[in-house]
Design an enzyme around this catalytic site. Structure first.
Site, PDB file in Angstrom:
ATOM      1  N   GLU A  41       5.885  58.733  12.710  1.00 13.88           N
ATOM      2  CA  GLU A  41       6.055  58.777  11.261  1.00 13.88           C
ATOM      3  C   GLU A  41       6.567  57.441  10.727  1.00 13.88           C
ATOM      4  O   GLU A  41       7.004  56.577  11.487  1.00 13.88           O
ATOM      5  CB  GLU A  41       7.018  59.913  10.893  1.00 13.88           C
ATOM      6  N   ASN A  42       6.505  57.314   9.409  1.00 17.59           N
ATOM      7  CA  ASN A  42       6.903  56.092   8.738  1.00 17.59           C
ATOM      8  C   ASN A  42       7.562  56.482   7.423  1.00 17.59           C
ATOM      9  O   ASN A  42       7.143  57.447   6.790  1.00 17.59           O
ATOM     10  CB  ASN A  42       5.651  55.229   8.501  1.00 17.59           C
ATOM     11  N   ALA A  43       8.553  55.728   6.999  1.00 12.90           N
ATOM     12  CA  ALA A  43       9.222  56.025   5.733  1.00 12.90           C
ATOM     13  C   ALA A  43       8.225  56.036   4.571  1.00 12.90           C
ATOM     14  O   ALA A  43       8.396  56.779   3.609  1.00 12.90           O
ATOM     15  CB  ALA A  43      10.341  55.019   5.461  1.00 12.90           C
ATOM     16  N   ALA A  44       7.182  55.234   4.651  1.00 15.19           N
ATOM     17  CA  ALA A  44       6.083  55.296   3.684  1.00 15.19           C
ATOM     18  C   ALA A  44       5.114  56.330   4.254  1.00 15.19           C
ATOM     19  O   ALA A  44       4.228  56.011   5.041  1.00 15.19           O
ATOM     20  CB  ALA A  44       5.422  53.936   3.530  1.00 15.19           C
ATOM     21  N   GLU A  55      -3.115  62.882  17.813  1.00 12.86           N
ATOM     22  CA  GLU A  55      -4.505  62.796  18.258  1.00 12.86           C
ATOM     23  C   GLU A  55      -5.049  61.383  18.084  1.00 12.86           C
ATOM     24  O   GLU A  55      -5.752  60.866  18.951  1.00 12.86           O
ATOM     25  CB  GLU A  55      -5.376  63.799  17.480  1.00 12.86           C
TER      26      GLU A  55
END
Length: 132
Positions: A44-47, A55
Site C-alpha cells: 500500500e501507499n499513502a496515496a 497478484e
C-alpha cells in the site's frame, strides 16, 4: 504447513505484505507451466491508488525472471472468506493465463475456500489472442 508449494508460497508472502492503511495483507503466488513459483504481496501507499496488489507483484516477479505463461494462481487473503482478485488483477492474470487456468483462494492456514477458473472470474475476457 500446506503440502502444496504454491499455496505455501502465497501464505508465506502474505506475512510480508505492507498494508498499514487497510490492515488487509494479501499474498499471491503464480506457477508457470515448468513448475516455477513466483510470489507477491500487496504494497500500500499513502496515496491510495498508487499501491500494488499481491497478484500484480507475483506477475511482475514472474516476468522479471522470464516467465510468460501462468499455469495456476493462489490468493491468500487471510480470512475465512475467499479473497478473489480485483478486476484489474483478473485482467493482469488474463494477459499471461488461459481462460481455463485455475485460481484458488485460500485461508491464512492454507484451507482452500474457493476455486474458480479465470473464465469464471473474467467471462468473455479480452486477452492477447483478441488482438490477432
Amino acid at each position: 504447513m500446506n503440502n502444496d508449494p504454491l499455496v505455501q508460497a502465497a501464505i508465506d508472502v502474505r506475512l510480508r505484505a505492507y498494508a498499514p492503511y487497510s490492515r488487509f495483507p494479501v499474498g499471491a503466488a503464480v506457477e508457470t507451466a515448468d513448475g516455477r513459483i513466483f510470489a507477491g504481496c500487496n504494497v500500500e501507499n499513502a496515496a491510495y491508488p498508487e499501491g500494488t496488489c499481491a497478484e500484480a507483484g507475483a506477475i511482475a516477479a514472474m516476468v522479471a525472471r522470464g516467465g510468460r505463461q501462468i499455469h495456476r494462481v493462489v490468493v491468500c487473503g487471510g480470512t475465512d472468506a475467499p479473497c478473489t482478485p480485483c478486476g484489474g488483477c483478473r485482467q493482469k492474470i488474463r494477459e499471461f493465463a488461459a481462460p481455463e487456468t485455475p485460481v484458488s483462494m485460500v485461508s491464512a492456514g492454507g484451507t482452500v475456500l474457493l476455486v474458480r477458473t479465470l473464465a469464471d472470474l473474467l467471462p468473455d475476457s479480452f486477452g492477447p489472442d483478441s488482438l490477432t
